[in-house]
Design a protein around this motif. Structure first.
Motif, PDB file in Angstrom:
ATOM      1  N   LEU A  25      52.178   8.965 -38.128  1.00 26.37           N
ATOM      2  CA  LEU A  25      50.965   9.703 -37.759  1.00 26.37           C
ATOM      3  C   LEU A  25      50.509   9.366 -36.340  1.00 26.37           C
ATOM      4  CD1 LEU A  25      48.808   9.801 -41.018  1.00 26.37           C
ATOM      5  CD2 LEU A  25      50.032  11.666 -39.895  1.00 26.37           C
ATOM      6  N   GLU A  26      50.764   8.136 -35.909  1.00 31.05           N
ATOM      7  CA  GLU A  26      50.386   7.789 -34.533  1.00 31.05           C
ATOM      8  C   GLU A  26      51.239   8.580 -33.531  1.00 31.05           C
ATOM      9  OE1 GLU A  26      50.944   3.753 -33.046  1.00 31.05           O
ATOM     10  OE2 GLU A  26      49.108   3.982 -31.869  1.00 31.05           O
ATOM     11  N   ILE A  27      52.504   8.775 -33.879  1.00 27.25           N
ATOM     12  CA  ILE A  27      53.391   9.556 -32.996  1.00 27.25           C
ATOM     13  C   ILE A  27      52.916  11.010 -32.955  1.00 27.25           C
ATOM     14  CG2 ILE A  27      55.769  10.307 -32.624  1.00 27.25           C
ATOM     15  CD1 ILE A  27      56.606   7.765 -34.184  1.00 27.25           C
ATOM     16  N   VAL A  28      52.564  11.536 -34.141  1.00 26.02           N
ATOM     17  CA  VAL A  28      52.075  12.922 -34.189  1.00 26.02           C
ATOM     18  C   VAL A  28      50.798  13.045 -33.353  1.00 26.02           C
ATOM     19  CG1 VAL A  28      51.128  14.701 -35.706  1.00 26.02           C
ATOM     20  CG2 VAL A  28      53.129  13.400 -36.425  1.00 26.02           C
ATOM     21  N   LYS A  29      49.934  12.021 -33.454  1.00 27.67           N
ATOM     22  CA  LYS A  29      48.680  12.056 -32.690  1.00 27.67           C
ATOM     23  C   LYS A  29      48.968  12.148 -31.188  1.00 27.67           C
ATOM     24  CE  LYS A  29      46.250   8.292 -31.835  1.00 27.67           C
ATOM     25  NZ  LYS A  29      45.450   7.078 -32.035  1.00 27.67           N
ATOM     26  N   VAL A  30      49.846  11.295 -30.698  1.00 20.83           N
ATOM     27  CA  VAL A  30      50.125  11.280 -29.252  1.00 20.83           C
ATOM     28  C   VAL A  30      50.838  12.559 -28.813  1.00 20.83           C
ATOM     29  CG1 VAL A  30      51.413  10.097 -27.429  1.00 20.83           C
ATOM     30  CG2 VAL A  30      50.168   8.766 -29.131  1.00 20.83           C
ATOM     31  N   THR A  31      51.852  12.964 -29.590  1.00 18.14           N
ATOM     32  CA  THR A  31      52.628  14.146 -29.171  1.00 18.14           C
ATOM     33  C   THR A  31      51.839  15.447 -29.331  1.00 18.14           C
ATOM     34  OG1 THR A  31      53.641  14.286 -31.364  1.00 18.14           O
ATOM     35  CG2 THR A  31      54.885  13.118 -29.675  1.00 18.14           C
ATOM     36  N   SER A  32      50.771  15.382 -30.135  1.00 24.58           N
ATOM     37  CA  SER A  32      49.962  16.601 -30.302  1.00 24.58           C
ATOM     38  C   SER A  32      49.103  16.877 -29.075  1.00 24.58           C
ATOM     39  CB  SER A  32      49.060  16.480 -31.538  1.00 24.58           C
ATOM     40  OG  SER A  32      47.994  15.580 -31.287  1.00 24.58           O
ATOM     41  N   TRP A  33      49.107  15.949 -28.105  1.00 20.55           N
ATOM     42  CA  TRP A  33      48.221  16.155 -26.957  1.00 20.55           C
ATOM     43  C   TRP A  33      48.435  17.513 -26.297  1.00 20.55           C
ATOM     44  CZ3 TRP A  33      43.835  15.586 -25.164  1.00 20.55           C
ATOM     45  CH2 TRP A  33      43.549  16.133 -23.911  1.00 20.55           C
ATOM     46  N   PHE A  34      49.684  17.891 -26.138  1.00 18.21           N
ATOM     47  CA  PHE A  34      49.961  19.123 -25.404  1.00 18.21           C
ATOM     48  C   PHE A  34      49.436  20.358 -26.149  1.00 18.21           C
ATOM     49  CE2 PHE A  34      53.083  16.439 -23.217  1.00 18.21           C
ATOM     50  CZ  PHE A  34      52.735  16.733 -21.906  1.00 18.21           C
ATOM     51  N   GLY A 133      56.727  32.531 -25.679  1.00 21.64           N
ATOM     52  CA  GLY A 133      55.958  31.522 -24.954  1.00 21.64           C
ATOM     53  C   GLY A 133      55.910  30.192 -25.684  1.00 21.64           C
ATOM     54  N   TYR A 134      55.847  30.253 -27.017  1.00 20.05           N
ATOM     55  CA  TYR A 134      55.730  28.990 -27.761  1.00 20.05           C
ATOM     56  C   TYR A 134      57.000  28.153 -27.645  1.00 20.05           C
ATOM     57  CZ  TYR A 134      58.342  31.110 -31.697  1.00 20.05           C
ATOM     58  OH  TYR A 134      59.291  31.694 -32.485  1.00 20.05           O
ATOM     59  N   VAL A 135      58.138  28.815 -27.484  1.00 21.93           N
ATOM     60  CA  VAL A 135      59.394  28.070 -27.297  1.00 21.93           C
ATOM     61  C   VAL A 135      59.376  27.373 -25.936  1.00 21.93           C
ATOM     62  CG1 VAL A 135      61.898  28.255 -27.128  1.00 21.93           C
ATOM     63  CG2 VAL A 135      60.661  29.651 -28.781  1.00 21.93           C
ATOM     64  N   THR A 136      58.946  28.110 -24.916  1.00 24.57           N
ATOM     65  CA  THR A 136      58.840  27.524 -23.578  1.00 24.57           C
ATOM     66  C   THR A 136      57.893  26.329 -23.595  1.00 24.57           C
ATOM     67  OG1 THR A 136      59.182  29.714 -22.645  1.00 24.57           O
ATOM     68  CG2 THR A 136      58.283  28.048 -21.175  1.00 24.57           C
ATOM     69  N   ASN A 137      56.737  26.519 -24.239  1.00 25.29           N
ATOM     70  CA  ASN A 137      55.761  25.420 -24.307  1.00 25.29           C
ATOM     71  C   ASN A 137      56.342  24.199 -25.009  1.00 25.29           C
ATOM     72  OD1 ASN A 137      53.798  26.892 -23.022  1.00 25.29           O
ATOM     73  ND2 ASN A 137      52.823  27.610 -24.901  1.00 25.29           N
ATOM     74  N   ALA A 138      56.996  24.434 -26.140  1.00 21.58           N
ATOM     75  CA  ALA A 138      57.539  23.308 -26.911  1.00 21.58           C
ATOM     76  C   ALA A 138      58.626  22.588 -26.118  1.00 21.58           C
ATOM     77  CB  ALA A 138      58.092  23.809 -28.246  1.00 21.58           C
ATOM     78  N   ARG A 139      59.545  23.335 -25.526  1.00 21.05           N
ATOM     79  CA  ARG A 139      60.661  22.709 -24.803  1.00 21.05           C
ATOM     80  C   ARG A 139      60.171  21.970 -23.557  1.00 21.05           C
ATOM     81  NH1 ARG A 139      64.913  25.741 -22.805  1.00 21.05           N
ATOM     82  NH2 ARG A 139      66.358  24.084 -23.336  1.00 21.05           N
ATOM     83  N   ALA A 140      59.250  22.599 -22.836  1.00 25.30           N
ATOM     84  CA  ALA A 140      58.757  21.955 -21.603  1.00 25.30           C
ATOM     85  C   ALA A 140      57.976  20.682 -21.919  1.00 25.30           C
ATOM     86  CB  ALA A 140      57.882  22.936 -20.827  1.00 25.30           C
ATOM     87  N   THR A 141      57.196  20.705 -22.974  1.00 21.38           N
ATOM     88  CA  THR A 141      56.391  19.511 -23.286  1.00 21.38           C
ATOM     89  C   THR A 141      57.274  18.393 -23.849  1.00 21.38           C
ATOM     90  OG1 THR A 141      55.790  20.532 -25.407  1.00 21.38           O
ATOM     91  CG2 THR A 141      54.211  20.726 -23.614  1.00 21.38           C
ATOM     92  N   ILE A 142      58.313  18.764 -24.586  1.00 23.91           N
ATOM     93  CA  ILE A 142      59.276  17.749 -25.045  1.00 23.91           C
ATOM     94  C   ILE A 142      59.909  17.072 -23.829  1.00 23.91           C
ATOM     95  CG2 ILE A 142      61.589  17.484 -26.072  1.00 23.91           C
ATOM     96  CD1 ILE A 142      60.677  19.538 -28.219  1.00 23.91           C
ATOM     97  N   MET A 143      60.312  17.883 -22.848  1.00 23.70           N
ATOM     98  CA  MET A 143      60.922  17.333 -21.635  1.00 23.70           C
ATOM     99  C   MET A 143      59.926  16.460 -20.876  1.00 23.70           C
ATOM    100  SD  MET A 143      63.387  16.929 -19.607  1.00 23.70           S
ATOM    101  CE  MET A 143      64.726  18.017 -20.043  1.00 23.70           C
ATOM    102  N   ALA A 144      58.681  16.922 -20.770  1.00 29.19           N
ATOM    103  CA  ALA A 144      57.666  16.146 -20.035  1.00 29.19           C
ATOM    104  C   ALA A 144      57.425  14.792 -20.714  1.00 29.19           C
ATOM    105  CB  ALA A 144      56.366  16.944 -19.956  1.00 29.19           C
ATOM    106  N   MET A 145      57.344  14.801 -22.038  1.00 28.65           N
ATOM    107  CA  MET A 145      57.097  13.541 -22.753  1.00 28.65           C
ATOM    108  C   MET A 145      58.278  12.582 -22.612  1.00 28.65           C
ATOM    109  SD  MET A 145      54.959  14.473 -26.189  1.00 28.65           S
ATOM    110  CE  MET A 145      55.813  15.929 -26.705  1.00 28.65           C
ATOM    111  N   CYS A 146      59.475  13.135 -22.668  1.00 33.77           N
ATOM    112  CA  CYS A 146      60.658  12.271 -22.551  1.00 33.77           C
ATOM    113  C   CYS A 146      60.757  11.655 -21.164  1.00 33.77           C
ATOM    114  CB  CYS A 146      61.921  13.069 -22.857  1.00 33.77           C
ATOM    115  SG  CYS A 146      62.054  13.438 -24.588  1.00 33.77           S
ATOM    116  N   THR A 147      60.505  12.465 -20.142  1.00 34.48           N
ATOM    117  CA  THR A 147      60.597  11.929 -18.781  1.00 34.48           C
ATOM    118  C   THR A 147      59.533  10.879 -18.539  1.00 34.48           C
ATOM    119  OG1 THR A 147      59.281  13.786 -18.037  1.00 34.48           O
ATOM    120  CG2 THR A 147      61.623  13.979 -17.750  1.00 34.48           C
ATOM    121  N   LEU A 148      58.375  11.101 -19.123  1.00 32.70           N
ATOM    122  CA  LEU A 148      57.305  10.105 -18.988  1.00 32.70           C
ATOM    123  C   LEU A 148      57.712   8.800 -19.679  1.00 32.70           C
ATOM    124  CD1 LEU A 148      54.475   9.383 -18.079  1.00 32.70           C
ATOM    125  CD2 LEU A 148      53.567  10.556 -20.088  1.00 32.70           C
TER     126      LEU A 148
END
Lengths: 439, 40
Positions: A25-34, A133-148
């Motif tokens: 749930l902590e992971i879901v909390k953080v990743t839900s930020w986007f 758009g939702y695919v773009t959002n999901a893929r871009a935010t996954i990439m942003a979180m991983c790079t961070l």
């Protein structure tokens, strides 16, 4: 405090070794930020990208970066501050929204219209190929979180429970690994229709497309040894790394779909994952993989080679999700399109059962190192939750942006390779030894 | 060129990570603005 390079290398290794992760749930909390951030941007009328209306691109970019990225960095370092960050971001969105309305600009960095007809056609084609758009959002935010996460792990401020787990458990970075596979393999669904065929991709083109990744894998191995960066060999092995896994999967998928219809990806993925788990649990493979035995090239890279079976399963399940998203199944079966939201929702329930059931009932803790069954189903669960979140936002909130995504996320999604290459170079520059800054 | 990042204070971590993400965001936004797309 002065440390020698050798001492610092030991410190680096200790900072990524032996951790057991955190609660899901902590992971879901953080990743839900986007998800929250996209709602805020939409609500405040920010993050435009409507080219005709873009009059203040710098303002738009700053607003998107300030609402999407900056709070995410804070949450990666101090996840317990979620409510404070949400409150601050909401206040910032309100203020920026008003400033944008007064200035007449609601835009992020727009695509240039004067780039010529060829560029415009390319942009249109890109938009049509994504067209969700939702695919773009999901893929871009996954990439942003991983790079961070890739750079954040090298700072003591990054909570150690978010670092990749040693053997069993779930952490933010473990989820990052699974979601990157999901994000990549989901897009492969567009190339594989419902018959046993290579689809629009030949084995050579599949292999050729993975060459940059394999070169990156080789370069990483050489550079890591060259600059003295910590080597955590129990992750993938002595020579193997994540790029090699990522590069091998398109070839495996291509070979698979020559024999089996891509329409059966769900069942096939679950079958591969189950057989691999049975191998781990019943044949002593797991004990071998977790042992210190490393004699010979295969044993040196045993984690990377064996976990490929788990990642193959994950890639097949991701292709299944991609078929739902891109409606490949319905098109090839000649059926009326099923709602992606319902189809993905059903799969979410399946993966939740297949994650919680074995974990609670059989004490089968997820393991990224082994890429076992619960790691695969857990990765699908997190990935679909993320994707469905953006899908629901798209359905519930009026379309505000060109292509359904804030301009910054469109930009990240369109140039993921450049983004990732730049990440690697910057990270190597920042963490390489030789500086006396901290001595 | 590099630094012993693990020994840096929290404020420095926040500053470096913010700069890093800003740099990456500017890079891809700039490419998008120019209509450039690198694809393999």
């Amino acid at each position: 405090m002065a440390l020698t390079p050798a001492e610092y290398r030991q410190l680096q290794l200790a900072a990524v070794t032996g951790f057991t992760g955190t609660f899901e749930l902590e992971i879901v909390k953080v990743t839900s930020w986007f998800l929250w951030a996209v709602v805020l941007l939409s609500w405040a009328g920010l993050g435009g990208g409507r080219t005709a209306a873009d009059r203040r691109p710098v303002f738009g970019f700053a607003a998107e970066f300030g609402i999407l990225i900056l709070p995410c960095i804070v949450l990666f370092l101090w996840p317990e501050q979620f409510l404070s960050v949400l409150g601050a971001a909401t206040a910032a969105a309100v203020l920026l929204g008003r400033a944008g309305a007064v200035g007449g600009g609601k835009a992020a960095l727009p695509e240039r219209e004067g780039g010529g007809r060829v560029k415009k056609l390319a942009a249109d084609a890109e938009q049509k190929s994504q067209h969700r758009g939702y695919v773009t959002n999901a893929r871009a935010t996954i990439m942003a979180m991983c790079t961070l996460g890739i750079l954040a792990v090298d700072f003591a401020a990054f909570p150690r429970r978010f670092v990749k787990t040693e053997t069993f458990g779930t952490s933010l970075m473990d989820v990052g690994v699974g979601t990157v596979i999901f994000s990549t393999a989901m897009m492969a669904a567009r190339h594989y229709p419902g018959r046993p065929t290579a689809g629009s991709v030949t084995l050579w083109s599949a292999t050729r497309s993975t060459l940059p990744l394999l070169v990156l894998g080789l370069a990483r191995m050489v550079l890591v040894k060259g600059i003295g960066y910590q080597e955590h060999i129990s992750e993938y092995g002595v020579h193997w790394n994540f790029f090699v896994t990522l590069g091998a999967l398109p070839i495996l998928l291509n070979l698979t779909y020559r024999l089996v219809s891509a329409r059966h990806s769900l069942l096939l993925g679950l079958a591969v994952g189950s057989v691999y788990q049975a191998g781990l649990s019943l044949t002593g493979l797991q004990e071998f993989l977790l042992s210190a035995h490393r004699r010979g090239l295969l044993a040196m890279n045993k984690e990377g080679i064996a976990s490929l079976a788990g990642y193959w399963s994950l890639a097949l399940l991701s292709v299944d999700a991609g078929q739902v998203v891109f409606e490949v199944k319905n098109a090839t079966a000649g059926r009326k399109a099923d709602s992606p939201a319902w189809a993905l929702g059903r799969r979410l329930v399946i993966y939740a059962v297949l994650y919680v059931g074995p974990k609670m009932g059989l004490a089968l803790e997820p393991s990224r190192r082994l890429a076992n069954f619960t790691f695969v189903t857990g990765s699908m669960l997190f990935s679909l939750l993320h994707l469905l979140g953006f899908l629901l936002i798209e359905r519930l909130l009026p379309a505000r942006w060109d292509g359904g995504s804030p301009a910054l996320l469109r930009a990240v999604s369109a140039n993921q390779l450049v983004f990732f290459l730049a990440v690697r170079m910057i990270v190597l520059m920042v963490v390489s030894e030789g500086s006396t800054l901290a001595t | 060129m590099g630094c012993y990042t693990l020994l840096l204070p929290n404020w420095a971590a926040l500053a470096i990570l913010s700069g890093y993400m800003l740099l990456l965001s500017l890079l891809v936004s700039g490419l998008q603005r120019l209509g450039v797309r690198v694809k393999v």
